[in-house]
Scaffold this active site. Structure first.
Site, PDB file in Angstrom:
ATOM      1  N   ASP A   6       0.716  -1.381  -0.056  1.00 22.52           N
ATOM      2  CA  ASP A   6      -0.015   0.075  -0.168  1.00 22.52           C
ATOM      3  C   ASP A   6       0.915   1.314   0.192  1.00 22.52           C
ATOM      4  OD1 ASP A   6      -2.130   1.605   0.180  1.00 22.52           O
ATOM      5  OD2 ASP A   6      -2.880   1.076   2.224  1.00 22.52           O
ATOM      6  N   ASP A  99      -3.015   2.525  -5.952  1.00 17.45           N
ATOM      7  CA  ASP A  99      -2.077   2.593  -5.134  1.00 17.45           C
ATOM      8  C   ASP A  99      -1.896   1.450  -3.977  1.00 17.45           C
ATOM      9  OD1 ASP A  99      -4.078   2.894  -3.635  1.00 17.45           O
ATOM     10  OD2 ASP A  99      -3.471   4.537  -2.505  1.00 17.45           O
ATOM     11  N   GLU A 100      -2.313   0.209  -4.547  1.00 17.67           N
ATOM     12  CA  GLU A 100      -2.397  -1.014  -3.745  1.00 17.67           C
ATOM     13  C   GLU A 100      -2.135  -2.227  -4.508  1.00 17.67           C
ATOM     14  OE1 GLU A 100      -5.198  -1.871  -0.939  1.00 17.67           O
ATOM     15  OE2 GLU A 100      -6.838  -0.401  -1.743  1.00 17.67           O
TER      16      GLU A 100
END
Length: 409
Positions: A6, A99-100
Site C-alpha cells: 500500500d 495505489d495498492e
C-alpha cells in the site's frame, strides 16, 4: 504467504515529490468547496483530515492546509511503474487499486532470500521506479490479513504475520478492522454485543448468514482467519465511467450536454485504448438534495465511438425531468465485448438502411476513423493537442477526479 503493498498517502506524496515546496506541509488532494478529500498527507492527517471527508470539513479542521487538485494521469503513470516493478518479483500480482496491490510470495524465498529480505528489496525497487516514494507492506497467509497488516506500521512500514500467530493477532482486533465491515455493520454487530473478533467467534455461521446473508458467512470466515481468494493477476473490467461534481448546482442543459461530451471523450478513449466496446450506456445524475438516479440504454451493437456514447447519454438526459438543480453528472459504458464491434456496411446484412439499431453503418465507420485520428494525435502531442469545438466553452468542475475515468472490476 501473500503480500499487500500500500503506497503511503500516494496522491499527496506524489505532489510533495514533484513540488519540493510542499514537503513537510499539510497537503490535501481536493479543491473547491463541493468535493471530497482524495488523499491527505501525514502532516494533514494529524488534524483529523482523511480520505472521503467533505472538502468543507477538511478546510475547517485544517485551515492551513494546502489544497491541490489531483493529477490522475501522473498518478496512473506511477501506478503502472509500480505494478511493473512488482511483476519483476512474481507473476502473481493483483492490482487492488491505483495505489495498492497483492503479490503471491509463495516460493519466492528460494529466489530472493528470507521474507524480510524479499520485502526490503520490493520496497527499494518501488522507491527506485517512483523517484523515492515509500510504501507499507503486510505479509500474511491470506489476503484480508495481509491488507490489515500493511496498515499496522504505516508509513514506510512492514508487518509480517506468521501462520502460527494468526489467532493471537485476530482475536483482540475490533471488528471494524476487518475489510468490508463498515460503520453501519459495526453498529449492527455492536447491537449484538460484538466489538472484537473474539466476540464475533461466539456466533455460528448459520446465525450470521441468517442475519446478514452471504456476507454473514464471509464474516464468520474472516473471524476465523479464512480467506480462500487467490491472488488473481487480471480481473476483467466490467465498466468504465467518468463523472464530475460542479462548483455550483445547475439546470443549464446546454452545459450538462457539454459535460456529457467531455465524459464521452474520456470514456471512449479509454475503451479504445483497452480494445473494449460496450452495449450499455448509463447516465448518472445527482441532484442538489443528494438524490441520485441512473438511466441506462442497451444498444443492439457494442460501441466505443465517442459520438455514439455521447448521443446515447444526451438522449437519456433529454428524457429526464430536472426537478432540482444538478450537482453531479456522469456517463458510463458497460456490457463489454473484448474487441470493438465492426458495424455492418451497406450491401451486407442490415443493408444500406443501417445496422440492427437503425444507425447508418457508414456514419459509424466515419466516427471510428475520426476517433482513431484523434487518439493518434493526442498520443503523439498530448491530451490538449486537439479538442472538439463543442468543448471550447466547457466549464471546470471542482473535484480532483472531475471528468476522470473510473474502472470498475
Amino acid at each position: 504467504m501473500i503480500l499487500h503493498l500500500d503506497m503511503d498517502a500516494f496522491f499527496a506524496a506524489v505532489e510533495q515529490m514533484d513540488n519540493p515546496e510542499l514537503r513537510g506541509k499539510p497537503v490535501i488532494i481536493g479543491g473547491g468547496l463541493r468535493g471530497v478529500v482524495s488523499t491527505a498527507s501525514y502532516e494533514a492527517r494529524v488534524f483529523g483530515v482523511h480520505s472521503a471527508m467533505p472538502i468543507v470539513t477538511a478546510r475547517r479542521l485544517c485551515p492551513q492546509g494546502i489544497f491541490v487538485h489531483g493529477r490522475r494521469r501522473r498518478y496512473a503513470e506511477l501506478s503502472r511503474a509500480i505494478m511493473t516493478a512488482l511483476g519483476d518479483f512474481s507473476p502473481l500480482v493483483e492490482p487492488a487499486s491505483i495505489d495498492e496491490a497483492y503479490l503471491d510470495a509463495t516460493g519466492l524465498t528460494r529466489l530472493f532470500g528470507p521474507l524480510e529480505e524479499l520485502i526490503a528489496r520490493i520496497k527499494t525497487r518501488v522507491a527506485e521506479v517512483t523517484g523515492g516514494l515509500t510504501c507499507s507492506v503486510g505479509a500474511a497467509p491470506v489476503k484480508f490479513l495481509a491488507k490489515i497488516c500493511s496498515d499496522v506500521n504505516k508509513p514506510d512500514g512492514v508487518f509480517i504475520l506468521r501462520p502460527e500467530e494468526v489467532d493471537a493477532f485476530l482475536l483482540p482486533l475490533e471488528v471494524g478492522r476487518l475489510p468490508g465491515v463498515g460503520r453501519r455493520m459495526v453498529g449492527s454487530l455492536r447491537d449484538l454485543g460484538i466489538v472484537t473478533v473474539a466476540q464475533l467467534r461466539r456466533y455460528s455461521p448459520e446465525f450470521l448468514e441468517g442475519r446478514y446473508g452471504k456476507w454473514g458467512r464471509a464474516l464468520y470466515e474472516r473471524a476465523h482467519g479464512i480467506d480462500p481468494r487467490p491472488v488473481t493477476p487480471e480481473r476483467p473490467v466490467k465498466s468504465e465511467s467518468a463523472e464530475c461534481t460542479f462548483e455550483r448546482d445547475t439546470r443549464d442543459r446546454e452545459f450538462l450536454v457539454r459535460m456529457l461530451l467531455a465524459h464521452a471523450e474520456r470514456v471512449g478513449a479509454s475503451l479504445r485504448r483497452h480494445q473494449l466496446s460496450g452495449r450499455t450506456i448509463t447516465l448518472k445524475v445527482k441532484f442538489a438534495d443528494f438524490r441520485q438516479i441512473t438511466r441506462s440504454r442497451t444498444l443492439p451493437e457494442a460501441t466505443n465511438a465517442t459520438e455514439t456514447i455521447f448521443e446515447t447519454g444526451r438522449d437519456l438526459l433529454r428524457e429526464l425531468r430536472l426537478a432540482q438543480p444538478v450537482r453531479l453528472i456522469g456517463l458510463g459504458v458497460s456490457g463489454f465485448e473484448e474487441n470493438p464491434v465492426q458495424f455492418l456496411l451497406p450491401g451486407l446484412a442490415g443493408g444500406a438502411a443501417g445496422g440492427r439499431d437503425g444507425r447508418d453503418p457508414q456514419r459509424e465507420a466515419r466516427r471510428r476513423k475520426l476517433d482513431q485520428a484523434l487518439d493518434t494525435l493526442r498520443g503523439r502531442f498530448g491530451k490538449e493537442a486537439v479538442q472538439r469545438g463543442r468543448l471550447f466553452r466547457q466549464e471546470k468542475a471542482d473535484t480532483p477526479e472531475a471528468g476522470g475515468v473510473t474502472k470498475k472490476k
